[in-house]
Design an enzyme around this catalytic site. Sequence first.
Site, short mmCIF file in Angstrom:
data_model
loop_
_atom_site.label_atom_id
_atom_site.label_comp_id
_atom_site.label_asym_id
_atom_site.label_seq_id
_atom_site.Cartn_x
_atom_site.Cartn_y
_atom_site.Cartn_z
N LYS A 1 10.20 -3.33 23.29
CA LYS A 1 10.60 -1.93 23.12
C LYS A 1 9.78 -1.39 21.97
O LYS A 1 9.96 -1.81 20.83
CB LYS A 1 12.09 -1.87 22.80
CG LYS A 1 12.60 -0.48 22.52
CD LYS A 1 14.09 -0.44 22.41
CE LYS A 1 14.51 -0.21 20.98
NZ LYS A 1 15.87 0.35 20.87
N HIS B 1 17.16 9.84 15.89
CA HIS B 1 15.69 9.92 15.99
C HIS B 1 15.18 11.30 16.37
O HIS B 1 14.00 11.50 16.59
CB HIS B 1 15.18 8.89 17.00
CG HIS B 1 15.42 7.47 16.59
ND1 HIS B 1 15.24 6.40 17.42
CD2 HIS B 1 15.83 6.94 15.40
CE1 HIS B 1 15.53 5.28 16.78
NE2 HIS B 1 15.91 5.58 15.56
N HIS C 1 10.14 -2.62 17.93
CA HIS C 1 9.62 -1.88 16.77
C HIS C 1 10.79 -1.34 15.95
O HIS C 1 11.96 -1.56 16.30
CB HIS C 1 8.75 -0.72 17.27
CG HIS C 1 9.55 0.31 18.04
ND1 HIS C 1 9.11 1.56 18.32
CD2 HIS C 1 10.81 0.24 18.60
CE1 HIS C 1 10.02 2.23 19.00
NE2 HIS C 1 11.06 1.45 19.18
N GLU D 1 10.01 8.24 17.84
CA GLU D 1 9.43 7.12 18.59
C GLU D 1 8.53 7.61 19.73
O GLU D 1 8.18 6.84 20.63
CB GLU D 1 10.55 6.22 19.12
CG GLU D 1 11.36 5.65 17.95
CD GLU D 1 12.37 4.60 18.35
OE1 GLU D 1 12.75 4.56 19.52
OE2 GLU D 1 12.76 3.82 17.48
N GLU E 1 21.79 -0.80 25.48
CA GLU E 1 21.77 -1.42 24.15
C GLU E 1 22.83 -0.78 23.27
O GLU E 1 23.08 0.43 23.36
CB GLU E 1 20.37 -1.20 23.57
CG GLU E 1 20.14 -1.78 22.19
CD GLU E 1 18.74 -1.40 21.67
OE1 GLU E 1 17.80 -1.27 22.49
OE2 GLU E 1 18.61 -1.21 20.46
N ASP F 1 19.45 3.09 24.85
CA ASP F 1 19.99 2.56 23.59
C ASP F 1 20.97 3.61 23.05
O ASP F 1 20.56 4.69 22.62
CB ASP F 1 18.87 2.31 22.56
CG ASP F 1 19.44 1.78 21.24
OD1 ASP F 1 20.66 1.52 21.18
OD2 ASP F 1 18.66 1.62 20.27
N GLU G 1 18.28 6.68 22.63
CA GLU G 1 17.03 6.42 23.35
C GLU G 1 17.25 6.35 24.85
O GLU G 1 18.08 5.59 25.33
CB GLU G 1 16.42 5.09 22.89
CG GLU G 1 15.99 5.11 21.44
CD GLU G 1 15.70 3.71 20.91
OE1 GLU G 1 15.20 2.86 21.67
OE2 GLU G 1 15.99 3.47 19.72
N SER H 1 12.07 2.57 14.12
CA SER H 1 11.73 3.99 14.27
C SER H 1 10.72 4.43 13.22
O SER H 1 9.92 5.33 13.45
CB SER H 1 12.99 4.85 14.25
OG SER H 1 13.78 4.55 13.13
N ASP I 1 21.87 -5.06 19.39
CA ASP I 1 20.87 -4.77 18.34
C ASP I 1 21.60 -4.78 16.99
O ASP I 1 21.62 -5.78 16.28
CB ASP I 1 20.20 -3.43 18.64
CG ASP I 1 19.36 -2.91 17.49
OD1 ASP I 1 19.01 -3.70 16.60
OD2 ASP I 1 19.03 -1.69 17.46
N SER J 1 18.55 4.03 12.23
CA SER J 1 19.92 3.69 12.64
C SER J 1 20.08 2.19 12.38
O SER J 1 19.82 1.37 13.25
CB SER J 1 20.12 4.02 14.11
OG SER J 1 19.25 3.27 14.92
N LYS K 1 14.32 -7.79 15.85
CA LYS K 1 13.57 -6.99 14.88
C LYS K 1 13.35 -7.85 13.64
O LYS K 1 14.32 -8.24 12.98
CB LYS K 1 14.37 -5.76 14.49
CG LYS K 1 14.52 -4.72 15.59
CD LYS K 1 15.56 -3.71 15.16
CE LYS K 1 15.62 -2.50 16.06
NZ LYS K 1 16.86 -1.72 15.80
C1 2PG Z 1 16.92 0.85 17.49
C2 2PG Z 1 15.71 1.14 16.65
C3 2PG Z 1 14.39 1.08 17.32
P1 2PG Z 1 15.88 2.09 14.26
O1 2PG Z 1 18.02 1.33 17.22
O2 2PG Z 1 16.83 0.07 18.42
O3 2PG Z 1 14.28 1.90 18.44
O4 2PG Z 1 15.86 2.26 15.86
O5 2PG Z 1 14.60 1.43 13.89
O6 2PG Z 1 16.05 3.48 13.73
O7 2PG Z 1 17.04 1.21 13.95
MG MG Z 2 18.99 -0.04 18.83
#
Ligand code: 2PG
Ligand code: MG
Length: 418
Positions: free
Chosen positions: A385, A154, A362, A204, A283, A241, A163, A364, A309, A41, A334
Amino acid sequence: MSKIIQVKARQVYDSRGNPTVEAEVYTTKSSATAICPSGASTGTFEAYEKRDKKNKRYLGKSVLSAVNLINTKISKKLKGHSVHNQERIDTLMINLDGTKQKINLGANAILAVSMAVKKLSAKLKNKPLYKSFLINKNFQLPYPLMNIINGGAHADNGLRIQEFMIRPDKAKSFSEAMRICFLVIKNLSKLIKDRGLSTSVGDEGGFAPMISSNEQALDLIVLAIKKSGFVNGKDVSICLDVAANELFKKNKYSIHSKNYISVEQSISGFLRIIKKYKIKSIEDPFAENDWQAWNKLMKLTKNTQIVGDDLYVTNLERLKKGFLNISSNAILIKLNQIGTVSETIDVIKFAQAVGFKTIISHRSGDSEDTFIADMAVGTNSNQIKTGSLARSERVAKYNQLIRIEEELGKKARMNKIY
Ligand code: 2PG
Ligand code: MG
């Protein structure tokens, strides 16, 4: 002795079985490797992930051109530079690429090298990686935001929210935090099984039972917390999230059910579940460009952590905009959203200077690389996380934090959440 003599790369695989980049940086004396993670995502403004879209042999998912660019252009450029000068090395790669979103070399190529340089520098100085960030000299441990139910992009269960996490607020040590999460997860597993649902896990490591309503998932979590002997909202807090980018169409959201409703109605939905389930952190409650909606929610919530995020994508410009707009009070960090260690650290420093909480995260699609565990401690980030207590690519980060806590011994402290 600290000069780079070569940078090598190879295509390895991530936790979803997709190809990803591993870089290896060499000095005459030593070498270090790092693996780039990958999201599902993703935010539109994230740095570019280079994949060989036309290479049918890997269904368009290989990263061989990124690997090749490391072996040729990047290696040539970095040769002779000291691994201890992270900023210089990152700037050389940023300039070699020459685009805002790192389109030419790919952020996956650049980041793998950047992280490997950081690791090698610490190794050559005989320092643990977490001690090489120099932001947090007290070396406090982060609270885990542990994923326990997966939905959204996910999992295939139809759950709207991506999440569902728990944060063991009561824990006085990291190992205690892990024990609390362990108990809640084991009780949740039993509750899911008792209802005749599957305890198989999502990307995850959180359970991905075939339930379709957020509230059904939240009810199960509240029960699991209670069965473990803890008080929801006090000992253990529920965190979410939403990943609302994925639930957004024509200015409306389908967060609380399959129906698309307005921002105001979605906010009412949030306020309802915050109160009912004592939710402490949300989130990406809204989409990446819906700045007004974020601000409205901030105005109507008091003690809730609102985390950006996809909104910020670990990008300083976007974070500054969000700060001025009062969009959130926390940021998810990230590395591969921005593409270098130095830029990531700049974002963390700014966020902390303006009083935002920083949560190291992290992706996904992740790997056995535990860089982010060290980074969470080294950057004074009060939360991490990194998935559930399942799937070794997730558990590896928690295990690394357990090692760090042990090494710190009596000096080890948990960071502050509030
Ligand atoms: C998120 C992440 C990690 P992805 O949305 O926060 O949990 O997912 O890595 O798929 O963006
Ligand atoms: Mg997120």
